[in-house]
Enzyme design. Structure first.
Site, PDB file in Angstrom:
ATOM      1  N   ASP A  54       0.786  -1.243   0.050  1.00  0.00           N
ATOM      2  CA  ASP A  54       0.087   0.070  -0.107  1.00  0.00           C
ATOM      3  C   ASP A  54       0.780   1.451  -0.012  1.00  0.00           C
ATOM      4  O   ASP A  54       0.495   2.093  -0.664  1.00  0.00           O
ATOM      5  CB  ASP A  54      -0.826   0.004   1.271  1.00  0.00           C
ATOM      6  CG  ASP A  54      -2.177  -0.886   1.332  1.00  0.00           C
ATOM      7  OD1 ASP A  54      -2.201  -1.604   0.060  1.00  0.00           O
ATOM      8  OD2 ASP A  54      -2.582  -1.243   2.183  1.00  0.00           O
ATOM      9  N   TYR A  57       2.092   2.055  -3.442  1.00  0.00           N
ATOM     10  CA  TYR A  57       0.803   2.372  -4.158  1.00  0.00           C
ATOM     11  C   TYR A  57       0.618   4.037  -4.045  1.00  0.00           C
ATOM     12  O   TYR A  57       0.439   4.825  -4.743  1.00  0.00           O
ATOM     13  CB  TYR A  57      -0.412   1.773  -3.917  1.00  0.00           C
ATOM     14  CG  TYR A  57      -1.469   2.395  -4.711  1.00  0.00           C
ATOM     15  CD1 TYR A  57      -2.354   3.281  -4.422  1.00  0.00           C
ATOM     16  CD2 TYR A  57      -2.014   1.631  -5.966  1.00  0.00           C
ATOM     17  CE1 TYR A  57      -3.332   3.761  -5.065  1.00  0.00           C
ATOM     18  CE2 TYR A  57      -2.833   2.147  -6.601  1.00  0.00           C
ATOM     19  CZ  TYR A  57      -3.717   3.114  -6.103  1.00  0.00           C
ATOM     20  OH  TYR A  57      -4.751   3.640  -6.973  1.00  0.00           O
ATOM     21  N   ASP A  58       0.566   4.292  -2.646  1.00  0.00           N
ATOM     22  CA  ASP A  58       0.417   5.508  -2.092  1.00  0.00           C
ATOM     23  C   ASP A  58       1.452   6.734  -2.829  1.00  0.00           C
ATOM     24  O   ASP A  58       1.181   7.796  -3.148  1.00  0.00           O
ATOM     25  CB  ASP A  58       0.410   5.707  -0.663  1.00  0.00           C
ATOM     26  CG  ASP A  58      -1.076   5.054  -0.109  1.00  0.00           C
ATOM     27  OD1 ASP A  58      -1.015   4.750   1.100  1.00  0.00           O
ATOM     28  OD2 ASP A  58      -1.850   4.824  -0.666  1.00  0.00           O
ATOM     29  N   GLU A 134     -24.873 -18.769 -11.501  1.00  0.00           N
ATOM     30  CA  GLU A 134     -24.187 -17.618 -10.704  1.00  0.00           C
ATOM     31  C   GLU A 134     -24.532 -17.562  -9.519  1.00  0.00           C
ATOM     32  O   GLU A 134     -25.770 -17.907  -8.892  1.00  0.00           O
ATOM     33  CB  GLU A 134     -23.886 -16.444 -11.431  1.00  0.00           C
ATOM     34  CG  GLU A 134     -25.258 -16.000 -12.007  1.00  0.00           C
ATOM     35  CD  GLU A 134     -25.353 -14.951 -13.039  1.00  0.00           C
ATOM     36  OE1 GLU A 134     -24.513 -15.187 -14.031  1.00  0.00           O
ATOM     37  OE2 GLU A 134     -25.993 -13.960 -13.228  1.00  0.00           O
ATOM     38  N   LYS A 136     -26.632 -14.965  -6.354  1.00  0.00           N
ATOM     39  CA  LYS A 136     -27.253 -13.748  -6.461  1.00  0.00           C
ATOM     40  C   LYS A 136     -26.832 -12.885  -5.242  1.00  0.00           C
ATOM     41  O   LYS A 136     -26.894 -13.139  -4.187  1.00  0.00           O
ATOM     42  CB  LYS A 136     -28.752 -14.244  -5.936  1.00  0.00           C
ATOM     43  CG  LYS A 136     -30.068 -13.277  -5.940  1.00  0.00           C
ATOM     44  CD  LYS A 136     -31.147 -13.803  -5.745  1.00  0.00           C
ATOM     45  CE  LYS A 136     -32.212 -12.583  -6.000  1.00  0.00           C
ATOM     46  NZ  LYS A 136     -31.925 -11.467  -4.971  1.00  0.00           N
ATOM     47  N   LYS A 335     -33.735 -19.173  -4.105  1.00  0.00           N
ATOM     48  CA  LYS A 335     -33.320 -18.265  -2.929  1.00  0.00           C
ATOM     49  C   LYS A 335     -32.878 -19.401  -1.793  1.00  0.00           C
ATOM     50  O   LYS A 335     -33.571 -20.229  -1.513  1.00  0.00           O
ATOM     51  CB  LYS A 335     -34.482 -17.383  -2.450  1.00  0.00           C
ATOM     52  CG  LYS A 335     -35.056 -16.438  -3.503  1.00  0.00           C
ATOM     53  CD  LYS A 335     -34.070 -15.399  -3.661  1.00  0.00           C
ATOM     54  CE  LYS A 335     -34.022 -14.195  -2.521  1.00  0.00           C
ATOM     55  NZ  LYS A 335     -34.991 -13.514  -2.448  1.00  0.00           N
ATOM     56  N   CYS A 432     -61.215   4.524  13.528  1.00  0.00           N
ATOM     57  CA  CYS A 432     -62.672   5.141  13.161  1.00  0.00           C
ATOM     58  C   CYS A 432     -63.761   4.684  13.926  1.00  0.00           C
ATOM     59  O   CYS A 432     -64.805   5.409  13.953  1.00  0.00           O
ATOM     60  CB  CYS A 432     -62.816   5.446  11.639  1.00  0.00           C
ATOM     61  SG  CYS A 432     -63.293   3.744  10.921  1.00  0.00           S
ATOM     62  N   CYS A 447     -62.323  -2.813   7.583  1.00  0.00           N
ATOM     63  CA  CYS A 447     -63.061  -1.770   8.396  1.00  0.00           C
ATOM     64  C   CYS A 447     -64.116  -1.255   7.100  1.00  0.00           C
ATOM     65  O   CYS A 447     -63.730  -0.947   5.990  1.00  0.00           O
ATOM     66  CB  CYS A 447     -61.952  -0.415   8.537  1.00  0.00           C
ATOM     67  SG  CYS A 447     -62.757   1.006   8.743  1.00  0.00           S
TER      68      CYS A 447
END
Length: 692
Positions: A54, A57-58, A134, A136, A335, A432, A447
């Site tokens: 890192d 990279y920085d 694939e 989900k 699912k 009501c 109702c």
């Protein structure tokens, strides 16, 4: 060795390391730095295989920033330095998808998948269908538009037809290339995929949120959605979002890959992230084997998934199967079983819906289910409460059905306390005080007060009226409608168009600007369509599709208002129950008065008179393919439907005619194979003229 996807050179040169220019040539140095940073970005964010530390990279990143600051002419739109975010937006503009982003049908049991495979096999008149399988992902669906290889627009799925423009935020997602890695990009390419947040990244984000006293996110999906919908893209840039491509919308200037698996392979070549957890299998047995394998691996995956997706692999076969309603026939989501948890029922209350439906709701001791804290769960209706024998004080199993809607599955008998209290359905509406009634042939009690007497029904009806798929009044949400009703400012939908600026501005959490926006949205909503207006009225059993059929069949409101039950039954997909409901609604003087008031307020739409003449194409199914000389496909479809015909998206044995234009594809070949009559535009127009 991983090919260099960032070079436009030949494959032989792709693996060569470019010579590093020194600082004496700023342009060459900046170009080299961009290539290096893009290469390392791809290794880290797409391949998940960091190629340098890192800190290194920085160091390269800061050097490029300094070069672009001292030499502004070197700054290019797709520089890695341009992913850090821009100034905040005031709102997300709306985007209309060129190709709708459809949802998938769901299967939960093995039997559902076996039935799906049979439907596909029957539809293709073939066995051992090849499927692409694939994951989900549990994230946010996105459409990325590339023009000549450059990312020009990113939009959320929204309602499938219209989404929100989140381009500025998407540019901060390092896994998404700002330029496709090819020297010969398509003219237009819509990439469909999912933006998500890894579990580990969520943990880090929540730790930062805690330290800063900010809001923590319950699950990765909420974190991804919340991060992507930040008006300030600099906040989005600070959060680690990921992306996987899995589908396609519009494609121009390139040949469609012959299969879904080939499409994903092509995406990978273009530098787009594609999930490695995929396979090509055959038949229902192959689908279920993939499902089982992924289920076992699910806990170790770095991201959340809520199932797997199966798609017929061959694109030609996908086109042959076509679509039903808002979902493709060639695909299904399988699912995983919803996550469950134990908690206690602290009380049972009833809610009143916009049509007066009385729904018992269990108030629960808070419990975490599938990453979401659940405090309420539906009990559906009185009969369901009796059947499950749910009582106040019970320990119950709570499940997020479909990983979305919490429901009480059952109580645990051995944990029932001695003072458990059975649920008693009230005889009067809690809002009501009107009597609650229940018809013999219905499970739902209602109702009897109607929207005139019952504030809950008024609120529900008004929220339905202003909803996006109805009159689409932006800015009129739950809290605002609740205030308007509770303060007796409005009683009916027509009263919305009588609202004054001052009345709105003086409401809680409203200011002059907000009031102006609502007033403008109300004025804009006056120009609508007949189908939207019918749907907005909230007639029981009349959904979007039925409203469209009514508008198409009758053509104008007056014809609908005068229609008898017998005439309503002539409308496609309308049966006795729906016809009776429509006729009952339109026979009520209060409803007729409401319609008159809305029209008097300026609500309008284009109408056309449906001529009462024979429908020569009744019972005939047409398929359009290719480019017609003078008519667009929509215009041709309108003419066919006006003559009573039906326009389908795919060719089958039930197809009556195929209307073919220039560059007709596989549909024409299929029609010739099946011996279906093929028409050109002039033959279609001649056929229409013959019957006029």
């Amino acid at each position: 060795m991983q090919p260099d996807l960032f070079s436009t050179a030949s494959q032989a040169d792709a693996n060569a390391t470019p010579e590093e220019p020194d600082a004496s040539n700023p342009a060459a140095r900046a170009a080299w730095l961009r290539d290096e940073l893009n290469r390392h970005n791809y290794s880290y964010h797409v391949l998940d295989n960091p190629s340098i530390p890192d800190a290194e990279y920085d160091k390269l990143f800061r050097e490029l920033q300094a070069l672009e600051t001292s030499h502004p002419e070197l700054l290019v739109f797709d520089s890695p330095t341009q992913r850090v975010g821009a100034l905040a937006l005031s709102a997300f503009p709306q985007v209309t998808h060129s190709v709708p982003m459809l949802s998938l049908g769901n299967g939960f049991e093995d039997e559902d998948i076996i039935a799906f495979d049979k439907r596909v096999s029957d539809g293709l008149n073939s066995t051992e269908i090849e499927y692409a399988t694939e994951l989900k992902f549990d994230g946010l669906a996105i459409n990325l538009r590339y023009e000549d290889g450059i990312l020009v627009e990113a939009a959320t799925r929204g309602d499938g037809a219209t989404g929100e423009n989140v381009t500025t935020n998407i540019r901060t997602v390092r896994a998404i290339p700002l330029r496709l890695h090819t020297a010969t990009p398509p003219k237009v390419l819509d990439v469909r995929g999912e933006v998500m947040m890894y579990k580990a990244d969520l943990a880090k984000l929540n730790a930062r949120q805690r330290d800063a006293g900010g809001k923590e996110f319950a699950n990765p999906r909420n974190a991804a959605a919340g991060s992507l919908r930040q008006l300030d893209s600099r906040i989005t840039a600070q959060r680690t979002l990921r992306f996987f491509a899995y589908g396609i919308g519009m494609l121009e200037g390139a040949e469609m890959p012959p299969s879904h698996s080939a499409l994903l392979d092509w995406y990978a070549e273009l530098g787009l992230p594609v999930c490695a957890e995929r396979a090509v299998v055959k038949g229902a047995a192959g689908l279920l084997e993939f499902y089982k394998a992924v289920g076992q691996k699910r806990p170790t995956l770095p991201y959340e998934i809520d199932g797997v997706v199966y798609k017929v692999n061959r694109v030609e076969q996908q086109q042959q199967l076509g679509f039903v309603s808002r979902a493709p026939r060639y695909a299904i989501a399988h699912k995983f079983p919803a996550e469950e948890a134990l908690t206690t029922v602290q009380g049972i209350e009833v809610q009143v819906g916009r049509t007066g439906a009385i729904t018992p709701v269990a108030r629960l001791a808070p419990v975490l289910v599938g990453g979401v804290t659940v405090t309420n769960a539906t009990l559906h209706n009185e009969d369901e409460v009796r059947r499950k024998d749910i009582q106040i004080g019970d320990t119950v199993i709570v499940r997020r059905a479909g990983d979305v809607i919490p429901e009480v599955v059952a109580y645990v008998p051995e944990k029932r306390p001695v003072d458990a209290q059975p649920f008693v359905m009230p005889t009067n509406c809690p809002v009501c005080n009107s009597p609650i009634v229940k018809l013999e042939d219905e499970a739902i009690a209602r109702c009897s007060g109607g929207w005139v007497k019952c504030a809950a029904q008024r609120k529900g009806g008004l929220l339905h009226f202003v909803s996006r798929r109805a009159m689409d009044v932006e800015g009129l949400g739950d809290q605002l409608v609740e205030q308007l009703v509770d303060k007796h400012i409005i009683t009916t939908a027509a009263d919305l168009y009588k609202l004054g600026f001052r009345a709105l501005a003086e409401l809680d959490r409203m200011a002059d600007k907000s009031a102006q926006n609502v007033m403008a949205a109300l004025e804009k909503s006056k120009s609508t369509t007949l189908a939207r207006f019918i749907y907005a009225l909230g007639i029981r059993h009349v959904g979007e599709a039925t409203a469209k059929e009514l508008a198409r069949h009758f053509g104008n409101l007056e014809a609908l208002l005068q229609a008898s039950e017998e005439q309503l039954l002539e409308v496609a997909d309308i049966g006795p129950v729906v016809a009776q409901s429509i006729r009952s609604f339109l026979s009520d003087p209060l409803n007729m008065e409401l319609i008159e008031q809305l029209q008097a307020a300026g609500v309008r739409w284009p109408e056309h008179v449906v001529e009462n003449k024979p429908k020569p194409f009744a019972g005939k199914t047409f398929v359009l393919t290719g480019t017609l000389p003078t008519l667009s496909r929509d215009q041709a479809a309108e003419k066919i439907e006006a003559a009573g015909g039906k326009v389908a998206g795919s060719v089958s044995k039930k197809t009556s005619y195929v209307v073919a234009g220039a560059d007709a594809g596989s549909k024409l070949a299929k029609a010739e194979e099946l011996g279906i009559t093929i028409l050109d535009e002039s033959a279609l127009l001649q056929l229409l003229d013959t019957h006029e």
